[in-house]
Design a protein around this motif. Structure first.
Motif, PDB file in Angstrom:
ATOM      1  N   THR A  22     -29.376  57.564 -41.206  1.00  0.00           N
ATOM      2  CA  THR A  22     -29.595  56.449 -42.129  1.00  0.00           C
ATOM      3  C   THR A  22     -28.971  56.735 -43.489  1.00  0.00           C
ATOM      4  O   THR A  22     -28.300  55.877 -44.075  1.00  0.00           O
ATOM      5  N   LEU A  23     -29.160  57.938 -43.994  1.00  0.00           N
ATOM      6  CA  LEU A  23     -28.582  58.302 -45.288  1.00  0.00           C
ATOM      7  C   LEU A  23     -27.065  58.389 -45.205  1.00  0.00           C
ATOM      8  O   LEU A  23     -26.349  58.006 -46.149  1.00  0.00           O
ATOM      9  N   ASN A  24     -26.541  58.859 -44.082  1.00  0.00           N
ATOM     10  CA  ASN A  24     -25.094  58.943 -43.902  1.00  0.00           C
ATOM     11  C   ASN A  24     -24.468  57.553 -43.846  1.00  0.00           C
ATOM     12  O   ASN A  24     -23.393  57.307 -44.423  1.00  0.00           O
ATOM     13  N   ILE A  25     -25.121  56.633 -43.148  1.00  0.00           N
ATOM     14  CA  ILE A  25     -24.614  55.257 -43.082  1.00  0.00           C
ATOM     15  C   ILE A  25     -24.616  54.631 -44.480  1.00  0.00           C
ATOM     16  O   ILE A  25     -23.678  53.922 -44.859  1.00  0.00           O
ATOM     17  N   ALA A  26     -25.660  54.898 -45.251  1.00  0.00           N
ATOM     18  CA  ALA A  26     -25.713  54.381 -46.619  1.00  0.00           C
ATOM     19  C   ALA A  26     -24.535  54.908 -47.442  1.00  0.00           C
ATOM     20  O   ALA A  26     -23.915  54.164 -48.212  1.00  0.00           O
ATOM     21  N   ASN A  27     -24.213  56.179 -47.282  1.00  0.00           N
ATOM     22  CA  ASN A  27     -23.059  56.739 -47.986  1.00  0.00           C
ATOM     23  C   ASN A  27     -21.770  56.048 -47.564  1.00  0.00           C
ATOM     24  O   ASN A  27     -20.907  55.746 -48.397  1.00  0.00           O
ATOM     25  N   ASP A  28     -21.617  55.783 -46.270  1.00  0.00           N
ATOM     26  CA  ASP A  28     -20.414  55.130 -45.766  1.00  0.00           C
ATOM     27  C   ASP A  28     -20.277  53.697 -46.286  1.00  0.00           C
ATOM     28  O   ASP A  28     -19.158  53.209 -46.508  1.00  0.00           O
ATOM     29  N   LEU A  29     -21.413  53.036 -46.471  1.00  0.00           N
ATOM     30  CA  LEU A  29     -21.388  51.631 -46.871  1.00  0.00           C
ATOM     31  C   LEU A  29     -21.314  51.431 -48.383  1.00  0.00           C
ATOM     32  O   LEU A  29     -21.010  50.328 -48.850  1.00  0.00           O
ATOM     33  N   ALA A  30     -21.593  52.474 -49.136  1.00  0.00           N
ATOM     34  CA  ALA A  30     -21.690  52.329 -50.595  1.00  0.00           C
ATOM     35  C   ALA A  30     -20.420  51.753 -51.211  1.00  0.00           C
ATOM     36  O   ALA A  30     -20.477  50.890 -52.098  1.00  0.00           O
ATOM     37  N   SER A  31     -19.260  52.202 -50.748  1.00  0.00           N
ATOM     38  CA  SER A  31     -18.004  51.728 -51.342  1.00  0.00           C
ATOM     39  C   SER A  31     -17.745  50.256 -51.073  1.00  0.00           C
ATOM     40  O   SER A  31     -17.066  49.585 -51.857  1.00  0.00           O
ATOM     41  N   SER A  32     -18.303  49.734 -49.969  1.00  0.00           N
ATOM     42  CA  SER A  32     -18.052  48.335 -49.609  1.00  0.00           C
ATOM     43  C   SER A  32     -18.767  47.360 -50.533  1.00  0.00           C
ATOM     44  O   SER A  32     -18.449  46.171 -50.547  1.00  0.00           O
ATOM     45  N   ILE A  33     -19.722  47.835 -51.291  1.00  0.00           N
ATOM     46  CA  ILE A  33     -20.437  46.957 -52.233  1.00  0.00           C
ATOM     47  C   ILE A  33     -20.291  47.469 -53.659  1.00  0.00           C
ATOM     48  O   ILE A  33     -21.126  47.192 -54.530  1.00  0.00           O
ATOM     49  N   ASP A  34     -19.210  48.213 -53.895  1.00  0.00           N
ATOM     50  CA  ASP A  34     -18.946  48.759 -55.235  1.00  0.00           C
ATOM     51  C   ASP A  34     -20.118  49.575 -55.760  1.00  0.00           C
ATOM     52  O   ASP A  34     -20.485  49.488 -56.936  1.00  0.00           O
ATOM     53  N   ALA A  35     -20.723  50.360 -54.860  1.00  0.00           N
ATOM     54  CA  ALA A  35     -21.818  51.247 -55.278  1.00  0.00           C
ATOM     55  C   ALA A  35     -21.398  52.694 -55.057  1.00  0.00           C
ATOM     56  O   ALA A  35     -22.162  53.520 -54.577  1.00  0.00           O
ATOM     57  N   ILE A  36     -20.144  52.983 -55.451  1.00  0.00           N
ATOM     58  CA  ILE A  36     -19.585  54.307 -55.220  1.00  0.00           C
ATOM     59  C   ILE A  36     -20.406  55.381 -55.926  1.00  0.00           C
ATOM     60  O   ILE A  36     -20.510  56.523 -55.464  1.00  0.00           O
ATOM     61  N   SER A  37     -21.011  55.025 -57.057  1.00  0.00           N
ATOM     62  CA  SER A  37     -21.799  56.008 -57.805  1.00  0.00           C
ATOM     63  C   SER A  37     -23.093  56.376 -57.091  1.00  0.00           C
ATOM     64  O   SER A  37     -23.736  57.370 -57.422  1.00  0.00           O
ATOM     65  N   THR A  38     -23.473  55.548 -56.106  1.00  0.00           N
ATOM     66  CA  THR A  38     -24.670  55.851 -55.316  1.00  0.00           C
ATOM     67  C   THR A  38     -24.281  56.770 -54.173  1.00  0.00           C
ATOM     68  O   THR A  38     -23.590  56.371 -53.244  1.00  0.00           O
ATOM     69  N   ARG A  39     -24.723  58.002 -54.264  1.00  0.00           N
ATOM     70  CA  ARG A  39     -24.329  58.990 -53.265  1.00  0.00           C
ATOM     71  C   ARG A  39     -25.508  59.894 -52.957  1.00  0.00           C
ATOM     72  O   ARG A  39     -26.198  60.365 -53.849  1.00  0.00           O
TER      73      ARG A  39
END
Length: 324
Positions: A22-39
């Motif tokens: 779940t945490l890995n998927i969140a990392n993968d999806l972060a860039s798609s919503i301009d949430a690159i700073s969320t890691r």
């Protein structure tokens, strides 16, 4: 966010992998919503150099003595799922050592979370004393017996309380991970849940089996058997006490100690369970079902079901898994 997942020996495979995925998927999806700073920087740590899951798979872990202090530490469930095996597991030395580590981390600014039987590992540290928590619904009687100073809310899926967060049974590990993601980005949490096909679910009540809980005590079991024969009739504590061969005070005290509810509240749970069964297995309308379980009208039952399960009746009509 630095997250440590504390994998103890014989860890519940699904719980560990669910948190990681779940945490890995969140990392993968972060860039798609301009949430690159969320890691989420995730590290699996262990109290021993060699960790095996309950299915015997080896887990690569970082020794706790060589890991930096995390922002969050999460405790996935132990593979021991039943009261007898769980109590044995909690006596292990590695579990006790984990308790010392958790007390040290909680003394700082680290958020401590646990799911399913992992909540017992956390509660054993006494860190939850005076706080609210949840756990696996079928282990609620054991949890309440072992940790009377914890305010147990076993019907809830996730409970946060002043530096701690606990989640319910088995796949509630997903809810725990999503809760953590939501703290950083509600949008990312919603997107991750959609990718995992996870609907919002705030309650375990829809999954609980009341008579499974009653087996923890013979008096409670007698009450449950009596109640099931009278769900369509008005409730009487006096009649219940006579039928179970106890006093009203004794019956109330035992129910509170075992299932954390008054006799009337537990009676209502049995009504809800019966109503859910009828919704899923019959074509009866809500008014008809309400009458069968002792309510004057369908509106009352609808309101009660939403409060207990967090879902509208239309969602509860969906048949159980495995049925067309």
């Amino acid at each position: 966010m630095r997250i440590h997942i504390l994998a103890l020996d014989e860890v519940f495979d699904t719980g560990l992998s669910t948190l990681l995925d779940t945490l890995n998927i969140a990392n993968d999806l972060a860039s798609s919503i301009d949430a690159i700073s969320t890691r989420f920087n995730v590290t699996v740590i262990g109290m021993r150099r060699r960790i095996r899951t309950s299915h015997g798979f080896t887990v690569p872990v970082v020794d706790t003595s060589r890991s930096e202090s995390p922002d969050v530490v999460l405790i996935p469930a132990l593979g021991a799922k039943m009261p007898q095996t769980l109590e044995v597991a909690l006596k292990r030395q590695d579990v006790r050592d984990a308790g010392s580590l958790l007390r040290e981390l909680a003394g700082g600014s680290t958020l401590v979370g646990a799911a399913c039987t992992g909540t017992f590992v956390l509660a054993d540290t006494s860190l939850l004393e005076g706080r609210s928590a949840t756990t696996s619904w079928w282990l609620a009687p054991l949890f309440r017996e072992r940790y009377p100073g914890v305010r147990l809310e076993e019907s809830r899926m996730v409970v946060s309380s002043s530096g701690f967060v606990t989640a319910g049974a088995a796949l509630a590990h997903i809810d725990l991970a999503l809760w953590l993601i939501r703290r950083s980005s509600p949008t990312l949490a919603e997107l991750t849940a959609r990718f995992l096909l996870i609907e919002p679910r705030s309650s375990q009540a829809v999954f609980a089996i009341p008579d499974h809980l009653s087996h923890a005590d013979t008096l409670v079991q007698r009450f449950e058997l009596w109640a099931r024969c009278r769900l369509g009739k008005p409730f009487s504590l006096g009649d219940a006490a006579i039928a179970t061969g106890s006093s009203e005070r004794t019956l109330s005290r035992r129910l509170q100690a075992v299932v954390g509810k008054s006799p009337l509240s537990y009676f209502q749970d049995l009504r809800v369970e019966r109503a859910l069964h009828l919704l899923r297995t019959s074509s009866d309308n809500v008014d008809s079902i309400a009458a069968q379980v002792g309510y004057a009208d369908g509106a009352t039952l609808r309101s009660l079901l939403r409060r207990k399960t967090g879902r509208p009746v239309s969602a509860l009509r969906i048949p159980p898994w495995g049925q067309p």
